[in-house]
Design a protein around this motif. Sequence first.
Motif, mmCIF file in Angstrom:
data_model
loop_
_atom_site.group_PDB
_atom_site.id
_atom_site.type_symbol
_atom_site.label_atom_id
_atom_site.label_comp_id
_atom_site.label_asym_id
_atom_site.label_seq_id
_atom_site.Cartn_x
_atom_site.Cartn_y
_atom_site.Cartn_z
ATOM 1 N N VAL A 90 -1.621 4.753 -1.165
ATOM 2 C CA VAL A 90 -0.692 3.680 -1.504
ATOM 3 C C VAL A 90 0.412 4.076 -2.780
ATOM 4 O O VAL A 90 1.466 4.019 -2.481
ATOM 5 C CB VAL A 90 -1.386 2.611 -1.831
ATOM 6 C CG1 VAL A 90 -0.319 1.409 -2.173
ATOM 7 C CG2 VAL A 90 -2.263 1.933 -0.807
ATOM 8 N N GLU A 91 -0.417 4.880 -3.974
ATOM 9 C CA GLU A 91 0.494 5.278 -5.025
ATOM 10 C C GLU A 91 1.464 6.028 -4.565
ATOM 11 O O GLU A 91 2.542 6.071 -4.921
ATOM 12 C CB GLU A 91 -0.429 5.882 -5.869
ATOM 13 C CG GLU A 91 0.218 6.147 -7.196
ATOM 14 C CD GLU A 91 -0.531 7.597 -7.774
ATOM 15 O OE1 GLU A 91 -1.465 7.891 -7.315
ATOM 16 O OE2 GLU A 91 0.142 7.997 -8.592
ATOM 17 N N LEU A 94 4.201 4.690 -2.449
ATOM 18 C CA LEU A 94 5.043 3.679 -3.256
ATOM 19 C C LEU A 94 6.033 4.812 -3.908
ATOM 20 O O LEU A 94 7.181 4.403 -4.227
ATOM 21 C CB LEU A 94 4.371 2.947 -4.037
ATOM 22 C CG LEU A 94 3.716 1.711 -3.245
ATOM 23 C CD1 LEU A 94 2.834 0.832 -4.181
ATOM 24 C CD2 LEU A 94 4.748 0.819 -2.753
ATOM 25 N N HIS A 95 5.404 5.925 -4.446
ATOM 26 C CA HIS A 95 6.140 6.833 -5.306
ATOM 27 C C HIS A 95 7.252 7.446 -4.519
ATOM 28 O O HIS A 95 8.495 7.427 -5.144
ATOM 29 C CB HIS A 95 5.241 7.797 -6.035
ATOM 30 C CG HIS A 95 6.053 8.854 -6.823
ATOM 31 N ND1 HIS A 95 6.602 8.387 -8.088
ATOM 32 C CD2 HIS A 95 6.134 10.291 -6.832
ATOM 33 C CE1 HIS A 95 7.054 9.282 -8.852
ATOM 34 N NE2 HIS A 95 6.883 10.344 -7.944
ATOM 35 N N LEU A 115 9.755 4.359 -6.482
ATOM 36 C CA LEU A 115 8.979 3.549 -7.567
ATOM 37 C C LEU A 115 8.510 4.469 -8.708
ATOM 38 O O LEU A 115 8.167 5.645 -8.255
ATOM 39 C CB LEU A 115 7.875 2.700 -7.192
ATOM 40 C CG LEU A 115 8.555 1.401 -6.396
ATOM 41 C CD1 LEU A 115 7.128 0.722 -5.782
ATOM 42 C CD2 LEU A 115 9.266 0.551 -7.266
ATOM 43 N N VAL A 118 4.251 2.346 -12.087
ATOM 44 C CA VAL A 118 4.458 0.923 -11.069
ATOM 45 C C VAL A 118 3.683 1.101 -10.028
ATOM 46 O O VAL A 118 3.157 0.488 -9.394
ATOM 47 C CB VAL A 118 5.971 0.856 -10.924
ATOM 48 C CG1 VAL A 118 5.925 -0.481 -9.780
ATOM 49 C CG2 VAL A 118 6.808 0.492 -12.184
ATOM 50 N N ALA A 119 3.749 2.566 -9.292
ATOM 51 C CA ALA A 119 3.113 2.661 -7.954
ATOM 52 C C ALA A 119 1.717 2.498 -8.198
ATOM 53 O O ALA A 119 0.976 2.248 -7.632
ATOM 54 C CB ALA A 119 3.354 4.168 -7.622
ATOM 55 N N PHE A 161 0.104 0.818 -10.633
ATOM 56 C CA PHE A 161 -0.357 -0.395 -10.834
ATOM 57 C C PHE A 161 -0.097 -1.296 -9.360
ATOM 58 O O PHE A 161 -1.317 -2.069 -9.200
ATOM 59 C CB PHE A 161 0.665 -1.148 -11.675
ATOM 60 C CG PHE A 161 0.723 -2.700 -11.934
ATOM 61 C CD1 PHE A 161 -0.267 -2.974 -12.925
ATOM 62 C CD2 PHE A 161 1.249 -3.783 -11.090
ATOM 63 C CE1 PHE A 161 -0.707 -4.519 -12.920
ATOM 64 C CE2 PHE A 161 1.082 -4.842 -11.287
ATOM 65 C CZ PHE A 161 0.145 -5.467 -12.401
ATOM 66 N N LEU A 162 0.727 -1.047 -8.582
ATOM 67 C CA LEU A 162 0.822 -1.645 -7.172
ATOM 68 C C LEU A 162 -0.505 -1.093 -6.356
ATOM 69 O O LEU A 162 -0.957 -2.018 -5.679
ATOM 70 C CB LEU A 162 2.077 -1.421 -6.396
ATOM 71 C CG LEU A 162 3.299 -2.191 -7.214
ATOM 72 C CD1 LEU A 162 4.431 -2.160 -6.707
ATOM 73 C CD2 LEU A 162 2.974 -3.817 -7.405
ATOM 74 N N ALA A 163 -0.792 -0.022 -6.623
ATOM 75 C CA ALA A 163 -1.855 0.506 -5.506
ATOM 76 C C ALA A 163 -3.238 0.000 -6.023
ATOM 77 O O ALA A 163 -3.984 -0.531 -5.159
ATOM 78 C CB ALA A 163 -2.178 2.046 -5.852
ATOM 79 N N ALA A 223 -3.308 -3.167 -7.461
ATOM 80 C CA ALA A 223 -3.360 -4.532 -6.880
ATOM 81 C C ALA A 223 -3.756 -4.568 -5.494
ATOM 82 O O ALA A 223 -4.467 -5.429 -5.182
ATOM 83 C CB ALA A 223 -1.836 -4.900 -7.186
ATOM 84 N N ALA A 224 -3.085 -3.531 -4.764
ATOM 85 C CA ALA A 224 -3.833 -3.515 -3.279
ATOM 86 C C ALA A 224 -5.165 -3.501 -3.194
ATOM 87 O O ALA A 224 -5.676 -4.108 -2.515
ATOM 88 C CB ALA A 224 -2.804 -2.299 -2.699
#
Lengths: 350, 272
Positions: free
Chosen positions: A107-108, A111-112, A116, A120-121, A123-125, A127-128
Motif C-alpha cells: 500500500v505504501e 501510494l508513493h 504521495l 503520508v504513504a 501513514f495511510l498504509a 491506516a489501511a
Amino acid sequence: MQAGAPTDTTAPAAEPPGQQRAAVPVWRRVLRLFIYQRELTPVVITVGLFAYFTIRAGSNFTDSLSLSSAAGYAGPIGAIAVGEVLLLVLAEIDLSAGQVFLFAPWVEYWLHNAGLPVAVAIFLALAACCGVGAINGLITVRLNVPSFVTTLATNFILFGLVLIYSNMTQATPIPLSASTGFSSKLMGAWLWSEILWVVAITIVVQMVLTRTRFGVRIVATGGNLLGAAEAGIPVRRVKVWAFVLCSFLAGLVGIVDAVKYGSLDPGNFGVDYILYAVGACVIGGTALTGGRGTVIGAFVGAILIGILEDGLTLIGVSTNDFYVWVGVVIIFAMALNGQFDRLIARSRET
Amino acid sequence: MSTQPAEPMPPGPSSVEHALEVRGLTKRFGALVVLRGIDLVLRQGEVLGLVGDNGAGKSTLVKILCGFQQQDGGEVIVGGEPVRFHSVQAARAHGIETVYQDLALIPQLPVYLNLFLGHELTKLGPLRFLDKQAMRKLARQYLDEIKVRVPSLEAEAEQLSGGQRQAVAVARAVRAAPKILLLDEPLAAMGARESRLIIDLVKDLASSGRVSIIVIDHNYAHLFELCDRINVMQGGRITTDQPVHETSLEGLTELMVSNFRRELDDLSNAGA
C-alpha cells in the motif's frame, strides 16, 4: 509476567506463618517460580540453544552477521506474535496478521508511486491496516462469525489484492530502502532497526496488557465473556480494538521489514508467518483458551525460533530438520504448560 | 391466601415516590414469551423478595432492570423518572447495581481487580493506566469494613471457595453505593456460615435505609428473614404481592405447589 497472575508475589494464597515458610525446599520454590512465570522456561531453552550453537559453531554463530540473521528470522514472527497474544487472551485469533504484514508495504509503495510523500504513504498504509483490523473485529462481533473464519477470509482477500494490483511483478526499489538518512534507518534501512521495533512494541504491549484498563478488560473479556459483559465491560468494543491493534503492529513492522529487504514479492503468503507467530505465542506460555497470556513470552518464543533456524543452518544441519525441531519445541511447551496448569489446580484443592 | 395484591404497609409518609416501578414489562426471545406484563413496585428502602419456579422470568426481569437486556414493551421508572437502559453502565448511572446468578467474576483476575471490574480506577489521564495501589488499598479497606475475608487480595478468583466468590461479587455491587441493589440468587451454592455472612450484609444495608433491594432466592427461610415484602412470579407475571408479615412459610409453599398443580392440570386439559 503473566497477565492476570498475581503481580507482586508468586504465592497464590496466604502463606503459613513464620517457621513453616522457611521449610519450603528450594526446588519447590524454583518450580513455583517457573509455574507462575511462564516466560522463564522458553528463556532457559533459548539461552541453552544459544550456548549450544556457540559451542558448536563458535564465532560463526556469535558474529554480528549471524546474529542479525537470527534477528531477521525472529523479527516478523515476533511483531505478529505480540499482537496475536492479545487476541489469544481474548480467546480469538487473527490469521490475517501475516498477510497484513506483507500488505502494508505494498500500500505504501502504491501510494508513493501515485505521487504521495513517503511519510503520508506510510501513514495511510497504517491506516489501511487499522481498517483491516476493524473489519476483522466488526465482522467477528457484529455478525457473530468465529474470528478464525473472518480472518481466514481477509487473509485470502489481501493476498488476492496484492497479486492483482502488483500485476504479479516484484516491486523494487521501494521507498526509503535506498536512502541513508536517519528516518530511513529508523524505518528499516539499518540492519537492527526491525528487531528494535519489535523489542519496543513488546514492552509497550506488555504494559498495555498488564497495566492499563484496556489490558484488564482484555483479560476479563477473554476469561469470562458473559461475566465481563454483565460487569459492564463493552466486550465487543474491546475485541474490535484488539483486532485493530494487532493489524496495526503487523503493518508497522511489515513496512520496516520491507525497507530492510528493499523489495517486495507478491508471491509471499502471510499464513507462513502466522503459523510461526502462533507457535511463538504457545512456546512463550500463552494457551489458546483465553484469559491468560504473556507478550514477553511471545517475543521470547520468536527469538527462540530465530536462533534455532540460524543455528541449525550454521552447524550444517539441513533446513528440513528445522521444521521438526520447531514442532518438537511447540509440543514440549504445550505439554509443560498443561502440567503447570494441573499443578496450580492441585495446589488449590489442598 | 389470595392472589389479590394486598395493600401493603407504606414504609413512611413519603411513599409517593418509589425507588423503582415497573409497568407492563414484556420480553420475548423469538417465539418464547418470557415476561407477559410485569407490574412491580419497589418502595424506598425496602427489601423485596421475588420467588417463582425456574423459567418464571425472574432472571430476565433482573437482566432488564440492570440494563443487560432490553425490554420489548412496558415501562421502568426509577426515582420517578421513566428510563430505558441500553447498557449496564447506563443502569449504573442511575444507581442500580447487580449481583448476577453466575457472579460475573473473572477467574484469572485477582480479587481486587474483580472488585473494581467495570469501574477500574485509572491514572495518567487518557492512557488509563490502572491505579493498582489505590484499588488494593480501597479493596482492603472495603472488605474489612463489610467483614468479607479472602485469603489474599492477590488471589485469583479461580482460587477462592464458592462462598468467597459470592462474597466478592456482593461486595463489588455494594461497593458502588447503589440506590437499588438487585440480587439474583446471592445465596445459591453457599454453606450455612457463608449464607449468614451475606444475609447479615444485606440486612445491614437495608437497615441503613439508603438502598432498596430486590432479592431472588429459592430458600423461603432466607427470604422471610430478609424481606419486607414478597412477590410471587409465575409464567411471566407477578401473581402475588404481600407484606412478609402477612405471609407464612406454609402459605407460600402451598401457593407455589397449588400453582404448579394448576399448571399441570392446564397441561393435561390442553392435551385431552
